[in-house]
Design a protein around this motif. Structure first.
Motif, mmCIF file in Angstrom:
data_model
loop_
_atom_site.group_PDB
_atom_site.id
_atom_site.type_symbol
_atom_site.label_atom_id
_atom_site.label_comp_id
_atom_site.label_asym_id
_atom_site.label_seq_id
_atom_site.Cartn_x
_atom_site.Cartn_y
_atom_site.Cartn_z
ATOM 1 N N SER A 1 0.828 -1.211 0.000
ATOM 2 C CA SER A 1 0.000 0.000 0.000
ATOM 3 C C SER A 1 0.860 1.258 0.000
ATOM 4 C CB SER A 1 -0.922 0.004 1.211
ATOM 5 O OG SER A 1 -1.828 -1.059 1.142
ATOM 6 N N ALA A 2 1.914 1.253 0.806
ATOM 7 C CA ALA A 2 2.810 2.412 0.852
ATOM 8 C C ALA A 2 3.498 2.622 -0.493
ATOM 9 C CB ALA A 2 3.846 2.226 1.959
ATOM 10 N N GLY A 3 3.920 1.537 -1.116
ATOM 11 C CA GLY A 3 4.542 1.652 -2.431
ATOM 12 C C GLY A 3 3.580 2.183 -3.479
ATOM 13 N N GLY B 1 1.892 6.745 -6.764
ATOM 14 C CA GLY B 1 0.857 7.689 -7.197
ATOM 15 C C GLY B 1 1.260 9.131 -6.977
ATOM 16 N N LEU B 2 1.874 9.400 -5.834
ATOM 17 C CA LEU B 2 2.330 10.767 -5.557
ATOM 18 C C LEU B 2 3.443 11.197 -6.500
ATOM 19 C CD1 LEU B 2 2.337 10.715 -1.656
ATOM 20 C CD2 LEU B 2 0.746 11.954 -3.144
ATOM 21 N N LEU B 3 4.373 10.303 -6.767
ATOM 22 C CA LEU B 3 5.457 10.640 -7.690
ATOM 23 C C LEU B 3 4.935 10.872 -9.098
ATOM 24 C CD1 LEU B 3 8.260 8.199 -6.489
ATOM 25 C CD2 LEU B 3 8.163 10.682 -6.197
ATOM 26 N N GLN B 4 3.995 10.053 -9.526
ATOM 27 C CA GLN B 4 3.414 10.225 -10.858
ATOM 28 C C GLN B 4 2.673 11.551 -10.959
ATOM 29 O OE1 GLN B 4 3.996 8.462 -13.460
ATOM 30 N NE2 GLN B 4 2.550 9.414 -14.844
ATOM 31 N N ARG B 5 1.945 11.895 -9.903
ATOM 32 C CA ARG B 5 1.216 13.170 -9.900
ATOM 33 C C ARG B 5 2.188 14.338 -9.937
ATOM 34 N NH1 ARG B 5 -3.035 15.921 -11.493
ATOM 35 N NH2 ARG B 5 -3.588 17.548 -10.043
ATOM 36 N N GLY B 6 3.284 14.227 -9.201
ATOM 37 C CA GLY B 6 4.296 15.283 -9.207
ATOM 38 C C GLY B 6 4.920 15.473 -10.576
ATOM 39 N N ARG B 7 5.155 14.383 -11.267
ATOM 40 C CA ARG B 7 5.721 14.480 -12.612
ATOM 41 C C ARG B 7 4.747 15.165 -13.562
ATOM 42 N NH1 ARG B 7 8.059 8.928 -14.676
ATOM 43 N NH2 ARG B 7 7.940 10.199 -16.532
ATOM 44 N N ARG B 8 3.472 14.847 -13.426
ATOM 45 C CA ARG B 8 2.468 15.473 -14.306
ATOM 46 C C ARG B 8 2.383 16.961 -14.031
ATOM 47 N NH1 ARG B 8 -2.571 11.236 -14.269
ATOM 48 N NH2 ARG B 8 -1.545 9.622 -15.487
ATOM 49 N N LEU B 9 2.397 17.342 -12.755
ATOM 50 C CA LEU B 9 2.342 18.770 -12.411
ATOM 51 C C LEU B 9 3.575 19.505 -12.906
ATOM 52 C CD1 LEU B 9 0.862 18.695 -8.796
ATOM 53 C CD2 LEU B 9 -0.246 19.525 -10.881
ATOM 54 N N ALA B 10 4.741 18.898 -12.777
ATOM 55 C CA ALA B 10 5.981 19.533 -13.241
ATOM 56 C C ALA B 10 5.945 19.732 -14.752
ATOM 57 C CB ALA B 10 7.183 18.677 -12.841
#
Length: 60
Positions: free
Chosen positions: A40-42, A47-56
């Motif tokens: 679950s943590a992974g 998901g957070l890293l993917q969202r950060g990449r999209r925002l960047a």
């Protein structure tokens, strides 16, 4: 509908697999909880890293 069904079944199948392997190896419930928590943590971190990449990419 087929892809959504597959995505919905995958976490349940993973949970059952972890339970089966832990039971077969005579591991306790704490082992199952730790493995599922790590999965679950992974997933959350991914998901957070993917969202950060999209925002960047959007902010460029």
């Amino acid at each position: 509908m087929g892809v959504a069904g597959g995505v919905g079944l995958a976490p349940g199948a993973t949970d059952l697999l972890v339970l089966a392997v832990a039971g077969q190896r005579h591991q306790g419930d704490d082992t199952v909880a730790r493995v599922l928590a790590a999965l679950s943590a992974g997933s959350a971190l991914g998901g957070l890293l993917q969202r950060g990449r999209r925002l960047a990419r959007h902010c460029r």
